[in-house]
Design a protein around this motif. Structure first.
Motif, PDB file in Angstrom:
ATOM      1  N   ARG A  29       4.338  27.183 -12.637  1.00  0.00           N
ATOM      2  CA  ARG A  29       3.326  28.065 -12.059  1.00  0.00           C
ATOM      3  C   ARG A  29       3.577  28.320 -10.582  1.00  0.00           C
ATOM      4  NH1 ARG A  29      -1.444  25.043 -12.438  1.00  0.00           N
ATOM      5  NH2 ARG A  29      -0.810  24.670 -14.573  1.00  0.00           N
ATOM      6  N   PHE A  30       4.001  27.262  -9.852  1.00  0.00           N
ATOM      7  CA  PHE A  30       4.153  27.387  -8.399  1.00  0.00           C
ATOM      8  C   PHE A  30       5.616  27.386  -7.943  1.00  0.00           C
ATOM      9  CE2 PHE A  30      -0.116  25.506  -9.005  1.00  0.00           C
ATOM     10  CZ  PHE A  30      -0.860  26.558  -8.501  1.00  0.00           C
ATOM     11  N   GLY A  31       6.535  27.461  -8.893  1.00  0.00           N
ATOM     12  CA  GLY A  31       7.953  27.519  -8.538  1.00  0.00           C
ATOM     13  C   GLY A  31       8.429  26.265  -7.807  1.00  0.00           C
ATOM     14  N   LEU A  32       7.916  25.090  -8.214  1.00  0.00           N
ATOM     15  CA  LEU A  32       8.308  23.831  -7.576  1.00  0.00           C
ATOM     16  C   LEU A  32       9.411  23.157  -8.389  1.00  0.00           C
ATOM     17  CD1 LEU A  32       4.704  22.428  -6.930  1.00  0.00           C
ATOM     18  CD2 LEU A  32       6.283  23.304  -5.192  1.00  0.00           C
ATOM     19  N   ALA A  33      10.300  22.458  -7.691  1.00  0.00           N
ATOM     20  CA  ALA A  33      11.329  21.694  -8.402  1.00  0.00           C
ATOM     21  C   ALA A  33      10.643  20.527  -9.101  1.00  0.00           C
ATOM     22  CB  ALA A  33      12.368  21.178  -7.413  1.00  0.00           C
ATOM     23  N   GLU A  34      11.010  20.290 -10.372  1.00  0.00           N
ATOM     24  CA  GLU A  34      10.444  19.138 -11.073  1.00  0.00           C
ATOM     25  C   GLU A  34      10.831  17.865 -10.329  1.00  0.00           C
ATOM     26  OE1 GLU A  34      11.249  19.010 -15.344  1.00  0.00           O
ATOM     27  OE2 GLU A  34       9.182  19.694 -15.533  1.00  0.00           O
ATOM     28  N   GLY A  35       9.880  16.983 -10.116  1.00  0.00           N
ATOM     29  CA  GLY A  35      10.165  15.724  -9.406  1.00  0.00           C
ATOM     30  C   GLY A  35       9.639  15.740  -7.983  1.00  0.00           C
ATOM     31  N   THR A  36       9.164  16.912  -7.499  1.00  0.00           N
ATOM     32  CA  THR A  36       8.600  16.984  -6.143  1.00  0.00           C
ATOM     33  C   THR A  36       7.297  16.180  -6.099  1.00  0.00           C
ATOM     34  OG1 THR A  36       9.430  19.253  -6.009  1.00  0.00           O
ATOM     35  CG2 THR A  36       7.841  18.564  -4.309  1.00  0.00           C
ATOM     36  N   GLN A  37       7.222  15.226  -5.161  1.00  0.00           N
ATOM     37  CA  GLN A  37       5.986  14.441  -5.005  1.00  0.00           C
ATOM     38  C   GLN A  37       4.875  15.365  -4.502  1.00  0.00           C
ATOM     39  OE1 GLN A  37       5.930  10.995  -5.659  1.00  0.00           O
ATOM     40  NE2 GLN A  37       3.704  11.113  -5.443  1.00  0.00           N
ATOM     41  N   LEU A  38       3.706  15.329  -5.106  1.00  0.00           N
ATOM     42  CA  LEU A  38       2.607  16.189  -4.657  1.00  0.00           C
ATOM     43  C   LEU A  38       1.934  15.555  -3.440  1.00  0.00           C
ATOM     44  CD1 LEU A  38       1.202  17.066  -8.195  1.00  0.00           C
ATOM     45  CD2 LEU A  38       2.580  18.516  -6.690  1.00  0.00           C
ATOM     46  N   PRO A  39       1.344  16.369  -2.552  1.00  0.00           N
ATOM     47  CA  PRO A  39       0.724  15.818  -1.344  1.00  0.00           C
ATOM     48  C   PRO A  39      -0.379  14.819  -1.674  1.00  0.00           C
ATOM     49  CG  PRO A  39       0.346  18.210  -1.514  1.00  0.00           C
ATOM     50  CD  PRO A  39       1.287  17.828  -2.603  1.00  0.00           C
ATOM     51  N   ARG A  40      -1.072  15.020  -2.779  1.00  0.00           N
ATOM     52  CA  ARG A  40      -2.022  14.032  -3.305  1.00  0.00           C
ATOM     53  C   ARG A  40      -2.187  14.313  -4.794  1.00  0.00           C
ATOM     54  NH1 ARG A  40      -6.754  16.660  -4.312  1.00  0.00           N
ATOM     55  NH2 ARG A  40      -7.384  18.351  -2.934  1.00  0.00           N
ATOM     56  N   SER A  41      -2.835  13.383  -5.497  1.00  0.00           N
ATOM     57  CA  SER A  41      -3.031  13.594  -6.934  1.00  0.00           C
ATOM     58  C   SER A  41      -3.914  14.816  -7.139  1.00  0.00           C
ATOM     59  CB  SER A  41      -3.675  12.365  -7.570  1.00  0.00           C
ATOM     60  OG  SER A  41      -2.856  11.242  -7.359  1.00  0.00           O
ATOM     61  N   ILE A  42      -3.543  15.636  -8.098  1.00  0.00           N
ATOM     62  CA  ILE A  42      -4.269  16.884  -8.372  1.00  0.00           C
ATOM     63  C   ILE A  42      -4.885  16.795  -9.764  1.00  0.00           C
ATOM     64  CG2 ILE A  42      -3.973  19.367  -8.807  1.00  0.00           C
ATOM     65  CD1 ILE A  42      -1.733  19.351  -6.724  1.00  0.00           C
ATOM     66  N   ILE A  43      -6.163  17.208  -9.867  1.00  0.00           N
ATOM     67  CA  ILE A  43      -6.833  17.230 -11.177  1.00  0.00           C
ATOM     68  C   ILE A  43      -7.000  18.683 -11.614  1.00  0.00           C
ATOM     69  CG2 ILE A  43      -8.941  16.630 -12.436  1.00  0.00           C
ATOM     70  CD1 ILE A  43      -9.343  14.297 -10.637  1.00  0.00           C
ATOM     71  N   GLU A  44      -6.669  18.938 -12.868  1.00  0.00           N
ATOM     72  CA  GLU A  44      -6.861  20.292 -13.440  1.00  0.00           C
ATOM     73  C   GLU A  44      -7.700  20.171 -14.707  1.00  0.00           C
ATOM     74  OE1 GLU A  44      -2.393  22.058 -12.413  1.00  0.00           O
ATOM     75  OE2 GLU A  44      -2.857  21.325 -14.412  1.00  0.00           O
ATOM     76  N   TYR A  45      -8.456  21.227 -15.006  1.00  0.00           N
ATOM     77  CA  TYR A  45      -9.253  21.269 -16.238  1.00  0.00           C
ATOM     78  C   TYR A  45      -8.730  22.384 -17.142  1.00  0.00           C
ATOM     79  CZ  TYR A  45     -12.421  18.631 -13.254  1.00  0.00           C
ATOM     80  OH  TYR A  45     -12.942  17.693 -12.397  1.00  0.00           O
TER      81      TYR A  45
END
Ligand code: TMP
Length: 180
Positions: A29-45
């Motif tokens: 969705r955001f064009g990020l490389a798999e394995g990139t650490q996220l700035p913090r844990s993200i919750i999605e519904y």
């Protein structure tokens, strides 16, 4: 090993996804490389509807359509983060990185009609992304989804590292026994 106590809940029609590392649909969705650490844990519904393809929804959708209240969502978010902290530690101790997972919650009523929101799902390599800390090897359902092979071996390795599979493999499991 083969027994569990089951309580009936009123299921909340949401799939709650917690992500620590970019992978799968978030990476896409955001064009990020798999394995990139996220700035913090993200919750999605995601709204639980196979017919609609389980679409991602916002808190606004959830409360406006009455799938859950603001209080339910507060409880769900707090529980999801606690589960994430707990599981991240458990898996880290087994040399496994908890990348993300998706679980459901339900409302549990007691006799006095008091209600609390509880986890109402399995936690397994079917609904988590689990990567080997050292090699990054996938130890979850992505092995099946992406046709990587050795699905059974990877699942057994997770169970073995967690100490819930006998060294000799699944055939070592004793049959059911009567509990007093
Ligand atoms: P995703 O990156 O495909 O959205 O998946 C995120 C996490 O949710 C991943 O650990 C796999 C899990 N998942 C399920 O448990 N059930 C599903 O139907 C899907 C699509 C993903």
């Amino acid at each position: 090993m083969r027994e569990q106590l089951v309580r009936e809940v009123e299921i909340i029609p949401l799939e709650v996804c917690v992500r620590n590392v970019a992978a799968g649909s978030l990476a896409q969705r955001f064009g990020l490389a798999e394995g990139t650490q996220l700035p913090r844990s993200i919750i999605e519904y995601y709204f639980k509807s196979e017919a609609l393809g389980n679409p991602m929804v916002s808190e606004e959708h959830v409360t406006a359509f009455g799938w859950a209240t603001t209080q339910d969502l507060d409880d769900i978010m707090a529980l999801a983060l606690r589960i994430n902290d707990f599981l991240s530690g458990v898996f880290l101790g087994a040399g496994i990185r908890l990348v993300d997972f998706r679980v459901e919650f339900g409302r549990l009523y007691n006799n006095d009609d008091e209600m609390r929101v509880v986890l109402a799902d399995e936690i397994s390599p079917d609904n988590c992304r689990l990567w080997d800390i050292k090699t990054g090897e996938r130890m979850d359902k992505d092995r099946f989804r992406r046709d990587l092979g050795n699905v059974e071996e990877a699942y057994q390795e997770v169970a073995r590292r967690l100490g819930i599979l006998p060294e000799g493999g699944p055939r070592d499991l004793k049959g059911p026994s009567t509990m007093q």
